[in-house]
Design an enzyme around this catalytic site. Structure first.
Site, short mmCIF file in Angstrom:
data_model
loop_
_atom_site.label_atom_id
_atom_site.label_comp_id
_atom_site.label_asym_id
_atom_site.label_seq_id
_atom_site.Cartn_x
_atom_site.Cartn_y
_atom_site.Cartn_z
N ARG A 111 5.00 -13.15 9.75
CA ARG A 111 5.70 -11.93 9.41
C ARG A 111 7.06 -11.90 10.09
NH1 ARG A 111 2.45 -7.85 9.64
NH2 ARG A 111 3.94 -6.20 10.02
N GLU A 171 0.87 -1.16 0.00
CA GLU A 171 0.00 0.00 0.00
C GLU A 171 0.92 1.23 0.00
OE1 GLU A 171 -2.66 0.06 3.35
OE2 GLU A 171 -3.65 1.87 2.62
N LYS A 178 4.61 0.64 9.79
CA LYS A 178 4.65 1.97 9.18
C LYS A 178 4.14 3.02 10.15
CE LYS A 178 3.30 0.16 4.91
NZ LYS A 178 2.20 0.10 3.99
P1 ATP Z 1 2.68 -2.23 8.19
O1 ATP Z 1 2.08 -3.16 9.17
O2 ATP Z 1 4.07 -1.84 8.51
O3 ATP Z 1 1.83 -1.04 7.88
P2 ATP Z 1 1.63 -3.48 5.93
O4 ATP Z 1 1.44 -4.94 5.97
O5 ATP Z 1 0.44 -2.65 6.18
O6 ATP Z 1 2.81 -3.08 6.87
P3 ATP Z 1 1.69 -3.28 3.11
O7 ATP Z 1 2.20 -2.21 2.27
O8 ATP Z 1 0.24 -3.52 3.14
O9 ATP Z 1 2.24 -3.02 4.56
O10 ATP Z 1 2.46 -4.65 2.84
C1 ATP Z 1 2.93 -5.11 1.60
C2 ATP Z 1 3.30 -6.55 1.77
O11 ATP Z 1 4.37 -6.68 2.70
C3 ATP Z 1 2.13 -7.35 2.30
O12 ATP Z 1 2.00 -8.53 1.54
C4 ATP Z 1 2.54 -7.64 3.71
O13 ATP Z 1 2.02 -8.86 4.14
C5 ATP Z 1 4.06 -7.67 3.65
N1 ATP Z 1 4.66 -7.35 4.94
C6 ATP Z 1 4.49 -6.23 5.67
N2 ATP Z 1 5.15 -6.31 6.84
C7 ATP Z 1 5.77 -7.51 6.85
C8 ATP Z 1 6.61 -8.20 7.79
N3 ATP Z 1 6.95 -7.66 8.97
N4 ATP Z 1 7.07 -9.43 7.46
C9 ATP Z 1 6.74 -9.98 6.27
N5 ATP Z 1 5.96 -9.40 5.36
C10 ATP Z 1 5.46 -8.18 5.63
MG MG Z 2 -1.31 -2.68 5.19
#
Ligand code: ATP
Ligand code: MG
Length: 569
Positions: free
Chosen positions: A269, A38, A279
C-alpha cells in the site's frame, strides 16, 4: 508536444510480469481488473494508487476495469460516499467498463453460493455465541477446537440457514461458517464465519435481507461473478489468499463458477509521511473539527486535493513514479508534490500575484496614465498567447523585493539600483517613504520610457533583477491560503525513541498548529474572470487555484497547491 504525463512504455513490475505470463500461456486472452471501494468514506491518496494501477493495467493491456462498490456491510455505507467516489474516479481521468457494479446486487448469488457449500458439506450453521467462537479459535501457537455444532447434517444446516434468512432468529444467535480446518496454522482457515444475522436496512437493498455475507466471503465471489482475472489488493490480505482460493475452488467444484478462477495478487500500500491514509483516522480529523470538512485542502483526500489545486495528471505521474512493490515502504510528501509541480508546470497558465504588497511610486510617470503591457500565458507554449497587464505610476511589489540597505548579493530594489519590472519597464530606485515607526510605506522609483519589454532598444538596459508587480488601480484584493504539512511528525501517532513504555500516543497530538497561513494579497485583474477550477502558476510563488468553496468574483480566495520549489514544512 511531449508532457511529463506521457507513458509510452510503462515500467515493468511483478504484476505486469504475471499478466504477461498468463497471456503468453493462454490462461487468459483478455484481462479484467477492478477497483472495489467500500462506500464508507471519501477516497484518499492511497486509493489513487490502486485506481491508477487497476485502471492503468486495463488501459495498457486493452482489457477491462470494473468500478465495483463493495457495499456488503449495511451499517456504515451511504449514497453520499458512492457519489463522491464516482466523481473522484472520473476526475482522475478513468472510465470503467460497462455499468457501475454493486456487490449488493450479488446478494442472491452469494446466498446461492452459501447454499452450495452447505450441500457440499463445506459450510455449517454454528449456534455458539461470538465469545464462544472466539474462545475456540485458538491462537498463532495453539490450534483451534471444533465447534460442538460442526457435525450438523447438510439438511439441518440448510434448514437453519433458510430460517436465518427468513428472519426467525435474533442477531448473534447463529452464524454460517465455512468448514475447513480448526487446526490450520493459518487462522483465516479455521472455519471462518461467512454469514451473520443483522436486522438492519441496507442503503440499496433496504429490508430485503437480514443476513449479510462477510467481506472475505463476498469479495472472491464478486470477482468470480465479474470474471475478474487479476484481483489486486494490498498486502494485509496476503493471509486471506488461501481462503480466497479455497472458496472459489469449492464453488467451482460445485459447478457455480468456471475456471480459470480469479487470482488474488497483493502489492504494498501507499504510505506517505506527515499525513494519515486511513478512513478511520480521516473521519476523526473531520468529525472532531481539526480540519474544515472532507475537502479541506490539507487533507489527503481526493476532494481535498482538488480543492487545493492538485491535478489528476500529477496523481497519475506520482503513481507511476512510486511504482508497484511487494514490500511496504514510506514515501516523502515531496515526491507527491514534485509530481504535481511537474504536471502543473506543463499545464498551468501563468498569472501574477503580489502576496505581501508594498507600494512602489514611479515619480516621473505621467499622472493618471495607464500603459498596456503583454504577459505570456505560458513561456514554454507561445501558442497559449498573451494577456494584457495594465501598468501605471503606482504599483504593488513584494515587500521582500526592496531593501533600504541591501545585504550582500541582493539584486532587487535598493536606492541607486535598476531592475526590470517584468513585461514592463526598467526602473531605478531613488529612495523610500517611511511611517513614524520607521517602517517602509512606499518605494520611490523613476522609469525609463524607452525600456518597455518587447520594444526596440529595451535590451539596452542591462539589469540583474526582474520583479513582478501589479498596478494598484487595477489589481484585485484576494485572500491567499498557504498550506503546510498537516502533521509535524513523519509518522503521526508513532512512538518516539524516548517515550516511556506506558505512554500511548494519539496521532491527533502530532497535528501541525501552523498548517494554514492566511495572507491578504493583490492579484491581477484577469483572475476575477478566469474559469474556476483552473490551477494557475503565480509567477515566483507556486501553483494556486480559486477556492471552490469560498472564492467569489467580488471576494477572491486562492489556495496554494504547491510552491515552485520543494521546501514546504
Ligand atoms: P482504509 O484503510 O483507509 O479504510 P480501505 O482499504 O479500507 O482503506 P477500501 O475502500 O476498502 O478502503 O479500498 C478500496 C481499494 O483501495 C482496495 O483495493 C484497497 O486495497 C485500496 N487501497 C486502500 N488504501 C490504499 C493505500 N494506502 N495504498 C494502495 N491502495 C489502497
Ligand atoms: Mg476496507
Amino acid at each position: 508536444m511531449s508532457t511529463p504525463t506521457d507513458t509510452s512504455a510503462p515500467a515493468s513490475n511483478f504484476i505486469r510480469n504475471q499478466i504477461d505470463a498468463d497471456l503468453a500461456c493462454g490462461k487468459h486472452t483478455r484481462i479484467v481488473t477492478r477497483f472495489p471501494p467500500e462506500p464508507n468514506g471519501y477516497l484518499h491518496f492511497g486509493h489513487t494508487k490502486s485506481i491508477c494501477l487497476n485502471f492503468g493495467l486495463a488501459e495498457s493491456y486493452g482489457g477491462d476495469c470494473h468500478l465495483r462498490f463493495d457495499d456488503t456491510n449495511p451499517e456504515k455505507e451511504a449514497q453520499e460516499y458512492v457519489d463522491a467516489i464516482i466523481g473522484a474516479v472520473r476526475w482522475l481521468g478513468f472510465q470503467w467498463s460497462g455499468e457501475i457494479r454493486y456487490a449488493s446486487d450479488y446478494f442472491e448469488e452469494m446466498f446461492e453460493c452459501a447454499c452450495a457449500l452447505i450441500r457440499a458439506g463445506k459450510a455449517y450453521v454454528d449456534s455458539q455465541s461470538a465469545d464462544e467462537i472466539r474462545a475456540r479459535r485458538g491462537t498463532l501457537t495453539q490450534p483451534g477446537e471444533d465447534s460442538p455444532f460442526r457435525s450438523r447434517s447438510a439438511e439441518e444446516n440448510m434448514d437453519l440457514f433458510l430460517r436465518m434468512k427468513a428472519g426467525e432468529f435474533a442477531e448473534g444467535t447463529h452464524v454460517l461458517r465455512a468448514k475447513i480446518d480448526m487446526q490450520s496454522p493459518n487462522l483465516n482457515l479455521r472455519d471462518p464465519v461467512i454469514y451473520r444475522i443483522r436486522h438492519v436496512a441496507h442503503h440499496r437493498t433496504g429490508d430485503a435481507w437480514c443476513i449479510y455475507p462477510l467481506y472475505t466471503f463476498a469479495h472472491p465471489i464478486e470477482d468470480a461473478i465479474e470474471r475478474v482475472t487479476h484481483s489486486i489488493c494490498t498486502l494485509e490480505f496476503e493471509d486471506q489468499r488461501p481462503f480466497y482460493d479455497w472458496l472459489l475452488d469449492a464453488l467451482a467444484e460445485a459447478g457455480r463458477f468456471a475456471r480459470p478462477l480469479p487470482q488474488q495478487i497483493e502489492f504494498a500500500r501507499l504510505n506517505l509521511y506527515q499525513t494519515v491514509l486511513s478512513k478511520r483516522k480521516l473521519i476523526r480529523l473531520v468529525s472532531e473539527g481539526h480540519v474544515n470538512g472532507w475537502d479541506d485542502p490539507r487533507l489527503p483526500t481526493i476532494s481535498g486535493a482538488r480543492r487545493r489545486g492538485f491535478s489528476a495528471g500529477g496523481f497519475r505521474l506520482f503513481a507511476e513514479r512510486a511504482g508497484v512493490a511487494k514490500a511496504d515502504s514510506w514515501i516523502d510528501m515531496d515526491v507527491l508534490e514534485q509530481a504535481m509541480r511537474d504536471d502543473l508546470n506543463e499545464h498551468a497558465p501563468r498569472r501574477i500575484a503580489v502576496l505581501d504588497p508594498l507600494l512602489l511610486k514611479i515619480t516621473n510617470f505621467p499622472a493618471g496614465e495607464t500603459h498596456t503591457c503583454h504577459a505570456p500565458n505560458h513561456p514554454q507554449h507561445p501558442e497559449a498567447g498573451t494577456r494584457e497587464v495594465p501598468f501605471s505610476g503606482e504599483l504593488w511589489i513584494e515587500r521582500e523585493d526592496f531593501m533600504e540597505v541591501p545585504s550582500k548579493g541582493f539584486r532587487r530594489l535598493y536606492p541607486g539600483n535598476r531592475v526590470r519590472l517584468r513585461y514592463g519597464y526598467v526602473v531605478e530606485c531613488t529612495g523610500c517613504e517611511k511611517d513614524a515607526d520607521g517602517n517602509v510605506t512606499a518605494v520611490l522609483c523613476e522609469y525609463f520610457p524607452d525600456s518597455q519589454s518587447g520594444t526596440p532598444g529595451a535590451d539596452n538596459y542591462k539589469v540583474k533583477g526582474n520583479l513582478h508587480w501589479l498596478s494598484v488601480a487595477h489589481a484585485r484584493e484576494a485572500e491567499v491560503r498557504l498550506y503546510g504539512r498537516l502533521f509535524v511528525t513523519a509518522q503521526p501517532g508513532a512512538r518516539r525513541e524516548d517515550d516511556p513504555p506506558e505512554l500511548e500516543r494519539d496521532f491527533i497530538d502530532d497535528l501541525n498548529p501552523d498548517s494554514l497561513t492566511v495572507l491578504h494579497a493583490q492579484v491581477e485583474p484577469a483572475l476575477a474572470e478566469d474559469a474556476p477550477g483552473q490551477t494557475f502558476q503565480f509567477e515566483r510563488h507556486g501553483y494556486f487555484i480559486a477556492d471552490s468553496g469560498d472564492s467569489r468574483p467580488d471576494a477572491l480566495v486562492f489556495n496554494r497547491a504547491v510552491t515552485l520549489k520543494s521546501g514546504i514544512r
